[in-house]
Design an enzyme around this catalytic site. Structure first.
Site, PDB file in Angstrom:
ATOM      1  N   ASP A 126     -42.070  15.912 -18.018  1.00  0.00           N
ATOM      2  CA  ASP A 126     -42.492  15.140 -19.181  1.00  0.00           C
ATOM      3  C   ASP A 126     -43.951  14.761 -18.965  1.00  0.00           C
ATOM      4  O   ASP A 126     -44.487  14.935 -17.869  1.00  0.00           O
ATOM      5  CB  ASP A 126     -41.611  13.900 -19.318  1.00  0.00           C
ATOM      6  CG  ASP A 126     -41.934  13.100 -20.566  1.00  0.00           C
ATOM      7  OD1 ASP A 126     -42.307  13.704 -21.587  1.00  0.00           O
ATOM      8  OD2 ASP A 126     -41.824  11.865 -20.516  1.00  0.00           O
TER       9      ASP A 126
ATOM     10  N   ASP B  65     -46.176  11.544 -20.507  1.00  0.00           N
ATOM     11  CA  ASP B  65     -46.440  10.120 -20.279  1.00  0.00           C
ATOM     12  C   ASP B  65     -45.504   9.543 -19.230  1.00  0.00           C
ATOM     13  O   ASP B  65     -44.288   9.755 -19.265  1.00  0.00           O
ATOM     14  CB  ASP B  65     -46.277   9.337 -21.582  1.00  0.00           C
ATOM     15  CG  ASP B  65     -47.355   9.687 -22.602  1.00  0.00           C
ATOM     16  OD1 ASP B  65     -48.396  10.238 -22.198  1.00  0.00           O
ATOM     17  OD2 ASP B  65     -47.162   9.416 -23.798  1.00  0.00           O
TER      18      ASP B  65
ATOM     19  N   ASP C 295     -42.986   4.489 -30.879  1.00  0.00           N
ATOM     20  CA  ASP C 295     -42.616   5.228 -32.084  1.00  0.00           C
ATOM     21  C   ASP C 295     -41.183   5.709 -31.942  1.00  0.00           C
ATOM     22  O   ASP C 295     -40.598   5.671 -30.857  1.00  0.00           O
ATOM     23  CB  ASP C 295     -43.558   6.418 -32.309  1.00  0.00           C
ATOM     24  CG  ASP C 295     -43.713   7.285 -31.068  1.00  0.00           C
ATOM     25  OD1 ASP C 295     -42.680   7.685 -30.492  1.00  0.00           O
ATOM     26  OD2 ASP C 295     -44.865   7.556 -30.658  1.00  0.00           O
TER      27      ASP C 295
END
Length: 498
Positions: free
Chosen positions: A226, A228, A427
């Site tokens: 991944d 972040d 988000d």
């Protein structure tokens, strides 16, 4: 009478299911009925039910316990303890809306393997718990190779750990040896009064997973990440001075293919080059050998875009690979009208959920070709995020997931369409496809298997987008680039031993 006494019924259901007296689905339906009855009973009726049903249920429980104890099964004590936990939730009415944020966060972050070990730690030492868990996993993997094998003890104790809804086990986990390695640094077994924490168990499981895929006798071929909080800090990039860069370069030289698998979706290479600028600069400084460059990939939009590294005039750059050259056959069958219908349903659910939680003025809708989401844009964002916003975003993600699943149940054209609904921290997005498909595509390109692949990420909660990677390979749960660096050093050490 057993149905009116949920506590004893819970014990019976687990023990009898372990003895294979009834199919799991029948027990699940009965369990749902028992709990529904109990919730709607008045306090006086509950007392009457306990007194009336207690004798009969108690006799049945004793018979079931006697038979189970004769088998010497480890499931007995875990079934008893789980029934006590369920009884606590029933009598205290502890539903999701009654939990504190910390209680809810702990449940959402529950990992099935770590949850199993926490259960074992209630009765065993850490050394014993690791040994039992390792043996249960080995027995299950051996039985899974036989078509006519009965349900294993692990599938009874930790069904979520072996189901394919959110992934499965791919290789034996050497938890005994991992504990020894971890204990040499943390001395966790020396503690007499403070038990191992969730984080410590997570670290031990990570080391065991590395040993399984990259240790002696194993051949790690593909390592995916991944972005972040895994390769680089949140909302940052992998710079040239990042401690991870020389470690990644060393893995490339040892023949391991590397890939960034991210939710960020672009159909051009420049944004991905920015995120891997430090690694590309290191490859360029090493004269950009094609053998190393060709082992670097980026999968964007979970599984919707693919970029690959190549050497151009001694410079390492990324280029977009045409979909026809890498997409899986099932991905080629997705139709544009189906994609848009799924995204329409998700968009409506996100907006309705935001309105229900009084967040409509704090979010901004974003619609992409294969994704739809809302960005949290309220003032004092960081303060609110720290307190309650994370839970609100989790609620949005789960609400959107349920809405899409409901549409899939009634719309045959969408029934086989995979998707991922997740909380990205600031988000919430619903993407077509998921990371397991992106990783499976990479495995086909580099010739890797699920057993020779590992995925590292920080989003393995029920609303995280790394969770579904477990369907394709073993996973490592980290929460910072620093933890990633520790595991990469350990990985290199294991490969050197192999």
């Amino acid at each position: 009478s057993v149905l009116l006494c949920p506590h004893l019924y819970s014990v019976l259901s687990r023990l009898c299911r372990h003895q294979q007296r009834l199919p799991t689905d029948e027990w699940r339906r009965a369990d749902h009925t028992a709990r529904a009855l109990y919730r709607h009973m008045s306090p006086s009726a509950r007392e009457l039910a306990f007194s009336a049903a207690g004798a009969l249920a108690g006799i049945a429980a004793m018979l079931a316990l006697q038979r189970a104890l004769l088998t010497g099964s480890r499931a007995v004590t875990l079934a008893m303890q789980q029934s006590e936990e369920d009884q606590g939730e029933i009598t205290r009415g502890r539903a999701k809306h009654d939990m504190t944020p910390s209680q809810l966060a702990r449940r959402q972050a529950a990992d099935p393997l770590i949850s199993l070990m926490l259960d074992l730690l209630d009765r065993l030492s850490l050394t014993e718990a690791c040994a039992v868990a390792e043996d249960l996993i080995a027995e299950h993997l051996e039985a899974a190779q036989r078509e006519d094998a009965p349900p294993t003890e692990l599938s009874t104790l930790a069904p979520r750990l072996v189901s394919n809804e959110f992934g499965r086990l791919w290789q034996p986990l050497h938890l005994r040896e991992a504990l020894i390695d971890y204990d040499n640094e943390a001395h966790v077994t020396c503690r007499q009064y403070v038990p191992a924490t969730f984080r410590e168990l997570r670290n031990i499981c990570n080391l065991a997973q590395v040993r399984g895929a990259a240790g002696p006798g194993a051949a790690l071929q593909l390592l995916t990440f991944d972005g972040d909080q895994t390769l680089y800090p949140d909302r940052a990039t992998l710079g040239s001075d990042a401690p991870l860069v020389p470690l990644l370069l060393e893995l490339l030289t040892r023949g391991v293919a590397l890939a960034l698998v991210t939710a960020v979706g672009f159909d051009e290479a420049a944004p991905y080059e920015a995120r891997l600028s430090g690694l590309l600069a290191a490859l360029t400084a090493a004269s950009a050998p094609e053998a190393l460059c060709s082992r670097v990939f980026v999968v964007g939009g979970q599984c919707n875009y693919l970029a690959r590294c190549r050497a151009e005039g001694g410079v390492a750059t990324l280029y977009m690979v045409p979909p026809s050259e890498w997409r899986l056959p099932e991905m080629e069958r997705w139709r544009p009208q189906q994609l848009q219908r799924l995204l329409d349903v998700a968009q409506r659910a996100l907006l309705d959920g935001a309105a229900r939680m009084h967040m409509a003025d704090k979010v901004k809708l974003v619609r992409k070709e294969r994704a739809v989401g809302v960005l949290y844009e309220a003032e004092k964002h960081r303060t609110e995020l720290h307190r309650t916003t994370t839970l609100m975003l989790d609620e949005l993600a789960v609400h959107a997931r349920q809405a899409v699943r409901e549409e899939q149940r009634t719309n045959a054209a969408l029934r086989s369409m995979p998707f991922c609904a997740f909380n990205g921290g600031r988000d919430v997005f619903v993407d077509v496809g998921s990371k397991d498909l992106g990783i499976a595509s990479l495995q086909r390109i580099v010739g890797a298997t699920p057993q020779s692949t590992l995925h590292m990420g920080d989003q393995f909660t029920q609303t995280g987008n790394d969770l579904l990677a477990r369907r394709a390979c073993g996973t490592l749960w980290v929460d910072s680039p620093e933890e990633t660096a520790v595991l990469l050093r350990y990985m290199l050490r294991m490969r050197a031993k192999g």
